[in-house]
Design a protein around this motif. Structure first.
Motif, PDB file in Angstrom:
ATOM      1  N   ALA A  32       0.805  -1.217   0.000  1.00  0.00           N
ATOM      2  CA  ALA A  32       0.000   0.000   0.000  1.00  0.00           C
ATOM      3  C   ALA A  32       0.841   1.271   0.000  1.00  0.00           C
ATOM      4  O   ALA A  32       0.320   2.367  -0.157  1.00  0.00           O
ATOM      5  N   LEU A  33       2.179   1.140   0.190  1.00  0.00           N
ATOM      6  CA  LEU A  33       3.034   2.330   0.243  1.00  0.00           C
ATOM      7  C   LEU A  33       3.057   3.030  -1.107  1.00  0.00           C
ATOM      8  O   LEU A  33       3.256   2.398  -2.129  1.00  0.00           O
ATOM      9  N   THR A  34       2.833   4.338  -1.102  1.00  0.00           N
ATOM     10  CA  THR A  34       2.874   5.075  -2.361  1.00  0.00           C
ATOM     11  C   THR A  34       4.102   5.985  -2.389  1.00  0.00           C
ATOM     12  O   THR A  34       4.784   6.151  -1.390  1.00  0.00           O
ATOM     13  N   TYR A  35       4.292   6.564  -3.573  1.00  0.00           N
ATOM     14  CA  TYR A  35       5.451   7.427  -3.774  1.00  0.00           C
ATOM     15  C   TYR A  35       5.378   8.650  -2.880  1.00  0.00           C
ATOM     16  O   TYR A  35       6.395   9.218  -2.520  1.00  0.00           O
ATOM     17  N   ASP A  36       4.185   9.050  -2.497  1.00  0.00           N
ATOM     18  CA  ASP A  36       4.060  10.273  -1.713  1.00  0.00           C
ATOM     19  C   ASP A  36       3.880  10.029  -0.227  1.00  0.00           C
ATOM     20  O   ASP A  36       3.706  10.965   0.548  1.00  0.00           O
ATOM     21  N   ASP A  37       3.944   8.761   0.180  1.00  0.00           N
ATOM     22  CA  ASP A  37       3.908   8.471   1.614  1.00  0.00           C
ATOM     23  C   ASP A  37       5.234   8.884   2.242  1.00  0.00           C
ATOM     24  O   ASP A  37       6.265   8.862   1.591  1.00  0.00           O
ATOM     25  N   PRO A  38       5.178   9.235   3.523  1.00  0.00           N
ATOM     26  CA  PRO A  38       6.440   9.601   4.191  1.00  0.00           C
ATOM     27  C   PRO A  38       7.408   8.428   4.219  1.00  0.00           C
ATOM     28  O   PRO A  38       6.988   7.291   4.425  1.00  0.00           O
ATOM     29  N   CYS A  39       8.673   8.722   3.980  1.00  0.00           N
ATOM     30  CA  CYS A  39       9.707   7.688   4.000  1.00  0.00           C
ATOM     31  C   CYS A  39      10.443   7.767   5.335  1.00  0.00           C
ATOM     32  O   CYS A  39      10.806   6.761   5.929  1.00  0.00           O
ATOM     33  N   VAL A  40      10.648   8.993   5.800  1.00  0.00           N
ATOM     34  CA  VAL A  40      11.407   9.188   7.032  1.00  0.00           C
ATOM     35  C   VAL A  40      11.095  10.582   7.569  1.00  0.00           C
ATOM     36  O   VAL A  40      10.684  11.471   6.815  1.00  0.00           O
TER      37      VAL A  40
END
Lengths: 657, 271
Positions: free
Chosen positions: A184-192
C-alpha cells in the motif's frame, strides 16, 4: 543506469528497492560490520529476511500504519534494517541523534509521539526510561545490545533479536497483513522524518516522502555515476539527512555496500581497512585529519619532514590542475609522479582514501586551504550544498569543475533562484513535504509554488553558473561603515591553522571586528608536550602566554589575507580572546552537527564581547557548563584580551550588486 | 531470604551461592613479623567480596594467600569444600582463579591482543611443536581461543587499541588490559589487587562499571583489594576490614561502616 530502466515505476519505496536488490543481487554484500575483530557480512537476501522478521515483530507488537518509531544509536546494520522494517510495517522511522541529552530527546519523542523506540544499548535505554514520564504515547522499547540490561524490567523492554524471533514465529498469521501494508506504500507516503538541529530554536521534524528520497538518490547517483560496486563507510549520525541519503537512499537505489565501524573509536582504522570508493565527511573531519598529519610530521625525522614540505608545495601547485585534467608541464608531471610514490600515496592510504573515486564535503563551508590540501593529494574531493529540506542536494560540483570558493551547479532536477536580498531559493523533486505539526514554519519556508528559502545568502557566478555562498543570510551583516560583514569567511581562514579548533567573529553594525578563539587541544597539547610546557587543564593551556603569542601570529596572518579581498577587508580582527572552554553542543553553543550558534554564544558571553570592545586588558568571567550526564557546573576564569595588528585599508563603498 | 547453605538473592536480583573459598585461621609470618594473624573469612559464589584496610594492613599478603602464592604458616585455605594443597601458579590458574596486579604486570613490548591471548595459555592443549608449525589442531585451537579473547575485548571496549603495543598506553587503559587478560582465562574466581589505584574519577567509574558487568554477565566471583572506601562500599556485597594483620570487621558495607573499630582504624584514635 541499467537498473533504473526496468520497472522503475514500481520502485516507489525503500521496501520495493530492497526487494529488487534481494532478487537481482541477492548474494552481493549489502552490509558489513566489524565485530569481534572480523568483518561480518550480510547479503541483500539476508537483509530482506532480517527486515521481514523485524517488520513482523513490530506489527505483532502493535505498530500501526502511520505510527512513528524512533531509532537511537550509532551506525549499525541492525538499525539500518529497522528503518526499512518500520516502513514495511506502514510506520515512519525517526532517527535521532544519539548524543542528544535526555531533555532534547524528550522534546523530539514527545513531538512525534513515538510509540516504539529502537535503541542501541543501555545508555540510550536509560535515557528513554528517564524521560518516559513525559511521553504519553510511548509503549515499547527495543534494544540491540543486551549488555547490562538483564536485570531491567522487561514488561515494555524487548531485545531486538527476540522481536525478530517472535515475528518469525508469527509469520503465518501476519505475513498477509505485512505484504498488504508494504504494497500500500505510495510514492508520496512519508519515507522518514528527520529533525533538523537548527542553529536557532527548537528542532523541526522534516517529513521526507519516498519520492523525495528516491528521486534525490537516483539523480545524484547518476550525476556521479555511482554503481552497485561502491563501498561506503557509515559513520555519520543516522539522524542526519546526509547519512540517510548515502547509507540508505543511494545504497538501496544502487545496491552498494554499507560498512559499519566496530566502534566510534576505531573509525579511522576501519576506514583504512575498507578504503571506501565513495566518501563523505564534514569539513571538520578534513581539518582534524590535517591536524593529526601535521602533528605526526612534527615528530617525523628531518628527511621525511623535508620531503613532505617539498612535495606538498608541488602538490598545491599542480595537483588540482592534474585532477581537473588541465595541462601541466612535463617536468612537474614527473615530479608529481615521484611525489605520488613517496608522499601522496602513503598519505592517501593512511587516511583510507586510496580508492576514493568521489569524495564530498558539505554541511558547512570548508576553508579553501583545507580543501586544496586534499585535492593536491589527488583525491577527487568535491563540495556540495544541501539541506535536510532538499533531501540533501541543491548544488554539486561536477568532476573537473571543482573550486574551493563555489558549491557547484544545481543538482539534476533542481531549479535555483536568488531573490532581491540575495537569499538563495530552490525547487526540486527532493523538496520536503512539511514540517511535522508546524504549518507556520512550513508556510514561511516553502511557498505555494514549492520554492524553498535556504536562509543562505549567495550569488550565481557569471559564466560558470556556479553558486557561491557568502554566509548564512541572517549572519551576513553590515559593519558600521556599510562594508559587508561575513563572519564565516574569516572564521574558516582561522580554522585552517591546526592550533585553532573553532572561531567566532563579531562585528555586525560595529566599527571593527573581534573574535573568540578555541584552541585545538590535540594540536596545542602536542606542541606543549614537545616543548616541555606543563599544563593541567584546557583552561590553563588556553591561557598560556606562548599559546597566546602563536594564536596572535595566526590572527595577524589571517588579517593580511582578509585585507586582500576588497569586499571583506573590513572584517579584519582587531582584538581577540582565547576562550577558557571548548564550545560544546551540550551547552547549546554548537548544533549537533557542530555549527556555531552565533546568537547564543553572543548572549552567553556578553561580558566578554563587551570587554573586547571597551579596551580592557582582561576580563573575569564565569560560565555555566553541562556535563555529559546532564549535571551542571560552572567554571570561572580571567581571560587576557589581545590586540592584533591589522592591515590599513582605504575605505571604499561596496556596490550592492 | 537465606537458604540452608546461606545462599540468597541480592536486592538487585543476583544469586549469591554457597561458600567457594574459606580462609581458616590464617597466620602468615615474614621472619618475626606477623603479616596476617589468625584471620578467617569466606567467599561465596557470585559475590563481590572486598578486603580493605589502611596501608600495611596485610591486604596484598591476604590476596597472595588466596591465590596460593604465599603459603601460610598456620591455618588452611579451603576451596570448594576441601583443604587446598600447596600449588604451583599454573595449577592455581587451572583451578579457575585469575588475578590482576597492583603494579601492572603486562608484557610491555607486545600488543594488547597478544597480552590478552596469554590469558588463554592454560586452555591451550597443543604442544610447542604443533603451535610452531600452526597446523591442524593448533590452528583450530588458536581460532577458538581468539574468539573468546575478542569477546573480552568487545566487553571491555578496547577494540581501538587491539593492535597497539602496551608500552605506550596510558595507565588507566593498561589496567583495563590487565583485567582483559584475567578475564580471557574465563575464571570462576577473579582476584583484583587495587583495580582503581592511581586512576582519575572517570577511569574509576569505568572500572566500577566493568567489575559490576563482569560479575553480572558471567556470574564471576570477585575478590578485590582496595583502599578507596567509596568505591568499595558501592561495589561490594561483603567487606573484610584488616588492620595491622588482624581482621577488625566483616559484613555488609552498612555493617562495616557502622563498626567503631573500623572507624578508628581509618580516622585514627587518640591514645
Amino acid at each position: 543506469m541499467a537498473q533504473s530502466q526496468g520497472g522503475a515505476s514500481a520502485l516507489l519505496s525503500l521496501p520495493a528497492l530492497l526487494n529488487r536488490n534481494a532478487t537481482q543481487f541477492g548474494t552481493k554484500p549489502a552490509f558489513r560490520e566489524k565485530e569481534f575483530g572480523i568483518w561480518q557480512t550480510w547479503t541483500w537476501a539476508d537483509v530482506e529476511r532480517e527486515v521481514e522478521a523485524l517488520a513482523l515483530g513490530l506489527i505483532q507488537m502493535g505498530v500501526g500504519k502511520g505510527d512513528f518509531v524512533a531509532i537511537i544509536g550509532r551506525n549499525r546494520p541492525h538499525l539500518y534494517w529497522a528503518v526499512v522494517a518500520i516502513e514495511r510495517a506502514g510506520a515512519i522511522p525517526v532517527p535521532l541523534y544519539q548524543d542528544s541529552g535526555a531533555e532534547e530527546m524528550a522534546y523530539v519523542l514527545d513531538h512525534c509521539g513515538a510509540k516504539v523506540v529502537v535503541a542501541s544499548d543501555q545508555e540510550q535505554v536509560d535515557k528513554v526510561f528517564e524521560i518516559q514520564g513525559k511521553l504519553h504515547q510511548f509503549e515499547h522499547l527495543i534494544y540491540l545490545d543486551p549488555r547490562g540490561l538483564r536485570k531491567y524490567d522487561h514488561s515494555h523492554l524487548h531485545r531486538f533479536s527476540d522481536v525478530q524471533e517472535k515475528g518469525r514465529a508469527a509469520r503465518d498469521d501476519l505475513i498477509r497483513e505485512l505484504e498488504a501494508r508494504t504494497a500500500a506504500l505510495t510514492y508520496d507516503d512519508p519515507c522518514v522524518m528527520l529533525y533538523t538541529s537548527g542553529t536557532t530554536g527548537k528542532p523541526k521534524g522534516v517529513v521526507l516522502s519516498n519520492r523525495n528520497i528516491i528521486e534525490s538518490s537516483k539523480a545524484s547517483s547518476e550525476f556521479d555515476k555511482l554503481t552497485k560496486d561502491e563501498e561506503i563507510l557509515a559513520y555519520l549520525p543516522m539522524a542526519w539527512v546526509g547519512d540517510f541519503i548515502f547509507s540508505v537512499g543511494q545504497a538501496y537505489w544502487n545496491g552498494f555496500c554499507v560498512n559499519c565501524p566496530e566502534s566510534p573509536e576505531t573509525m579511522y582504522e576501519n576506514l583504512h581497512e575498507i578504503a571506501p570508493t565513495y566518501f563523505f565527511a564534514p569539513p571538520r573531519y578534513f581539518e582534524e585529519r590535517i591536524t593529526i598529519l601535521t602533528i605526526r610530521m612534527e615528530d617525523a625525522g628531518r628527511l621525511k619532514h623535508w620531503l613532505f614540505k617539498r612535495f606538498m608545495e608541488l602538490g598545491r601547485k599542480v595537483g588540482p590542475q592534474l585532477l581537473d585534467g588541465k595541462t601541466v608541464s612535463a617536468w612537474d608531471r614527473f615530479l608529481y609522479g615521484l611525489g605520488n610514490i613517496l608522499v601522496y600515496s602513503p598519505i592517501r592510504n593512511r587516511a583510507g582514501m586510496s580508492r576514493v573515486r568521489v569524495g564530498y564535503t558539505a554541511g558547512e563551508a570548508i576553508g579553501p586551504e583545507i580543501f586544496d590540501f586534499w585535492r593536491s593529494l589527488g583525491i577527487n574531493l568535491k563540495q556540495l550544498y544541501g539541506q535536510t529540506e532538499a533531501s540533501v542536494f541543491i548544488t554539486q560540483q561536477p568532476d573537473n569543475e571543482v573550486r574551493a570558493d563555489t558549491v557547484g551547479v544545481p543538482s539534476p532536477g533542481v531549479e535555483l533562484r536568488i531573490d532581491e536580498t540575495g537569499e538563495v531559493f530552490y525547487r526540486s523533486p527532493g523538496v520536503f513535504v512539511e514540517y511535522y505539526k508546524n504549518p507556520e514554519s512550513t508556510a514561511s519556508t516553502k511557498d505555494a509554488e514549492g520554492w524553498v528559502a535556504t536562509g543562505d545568502a549567495g550569488f550565481i557566478e557569471d559564466g560558470t553558473g556556479h553558486l557561491r555562498i557568502i554566509d548564512r543570510a541572517k549572519d551576513v551583516g553590515k559593519m558600521a561603515d556599510g562594508a559587508m560583514f561575513a563572519p564565516k569567511y574569516v572564521e574558516n581562514k582561522l580554522k585552517f591553522y591546526p592550533n585553532i579548533l573553532e572561531a567566532v567573529l563579531f562585528g555586525n553594525e560595529r566599527t571593527e571586528c573581534v573574535a573568540f578563539i578555541n584552541i585545538d587541544l590535540t594540536a596545542v597539547g602536542n606542541w606543549a608536550e614537545r616543548n616541555n610546557i606543563a599544563y593541567s587543564s584546557y583552561q590553563e593551556l588556553a591561557g598560556h602566554p606562548q599559546v597566546m603569542e602563536t594564536v596572535q601570529a595566526h590572527v595577524e596572518e589571517v588579517n593580511k589575507s582578509v585585507a586582500e579581498d576588497d569586499m571583506l577587508s573590513g572584517c579584519q580582527i582587531h582584538r581577540f580572546v582565547i576562550l577558557h572552554k571548548e564550545l560544546d553542543a551540550d551547552d547549546g553553543e554548537l548544533t549537533r552537527t557542530r555549527k556555531v550558534r552565533r546568537r547564543i554564544i553572543e548572549e552567553k558571553y556578553a561580558d566578554i564581547v563587551v570587554a573586547l570592545y571597551d579596551g580592557s586588558k582582561e576580563i573575569a568571567t564565569k560560565t555555566e557548563v553541562t556535563y555529559e550526564d546532564g549535571r551542571k557546573g560552572s567554571i570561572s576564569a580571567v581571560l587576557e584580551i589581545r590586540d592584533a595588528a591589522v592591515v590599513p585599508v582605504v575605505p571604499q563603498k561596496v556596490a550592492a550588486e | 531470604m537465606k537458604d540452608t547453605d546461606g545462599s540468597y538473592i541480592t536486592e538487585d536480583g543476583r544469586k549469591i551461592g554457597g561458600v567457594v573459598m574459606e580462609m581458616k585461621n590464617i597466620t602468615l609470618k615474614f621472619g618475626g613479623v606477623n603479616a596476617i594473624s589468625d584471620i578467617s573469612f569466606d567467599i561465596r559464589e557470585g559475590e563481590i567480596r572486598a578486603i580493605i584496610g589502611p596501608n600495611g594492613a596485610g591486604k596484598s599478603s591476604m590476596l597472595n594467600v588466596i591465590s596460593g602464592f604465599y603459603i601460610p604458616q598456620e591455618g588452611e585455605v579451603w576451596f570448594h569444600g576441601k583443604p587446598r594443597p600447596q600449588m604451583k601458579p599454573y595449577e592455581v590458574a587451572r583451578q579457575g582463579i585469575a588475578r590482576t596486579f597492583q603494579n601492572i604486570a603486562l608484557f610491555e613490548g607486545m600488543s594488547v591482543l597478544d597480552n590478552v591471548m596469554t590469558g588463554r595459555l592454560t586452555h591451550m592443549k597443543s604442544g610447542l611443536f604443533a603451535q610452531a608449525i600452526w597446523k591442524g589442531r593448533a590452528e583450530k585451537e588458536e581460532i577458538a581461543n581468539r574468539e573468546i579473547v575478542e569477546k573480552v575485548i568487545d566487553f571491555l571496549e578496547i577494540q581501538a587499541i587491539r593492535k597497539t603495543p602496551v608500552a605506550g598506553l596510558p595507565y588507566g587503559l593498561k589496567k583495563r588490559v590487565e583485567l582483559a587478560r584475567a578475564l580471557a582465562a574465563e575464571p570462576r574466581l577473579l582476584l583484583l589487587d587495587e583495580p582503581m589505584a592511581g586512576m582519575n574519577v572517570e577511569e574509576k567509574e569505568d572500572m566500577c562499571r566493568f567489575i559490576l558487568d563482569v560479575n553480572d554477565e558471567f556470574g564471576t566471583t570477585i575478590a578485590l583489594i582496595e583502599h578507596d572506601m567509596g568505591v568499595v562500599m558501592d561495589l561490594s556485597d561483603r567487606v573484610v576490614v584488616m588492620d595491622y594483620g588482624k581482621k577488625i570487621g566483616d559484613g555488609t558495607p552498612e555493617e562495616v561502616r557502622a563498626n567503631q573499630e573500623v572507624i578508628d582504624a581509618y580516622l585514627g584514635v587518640q591514645h
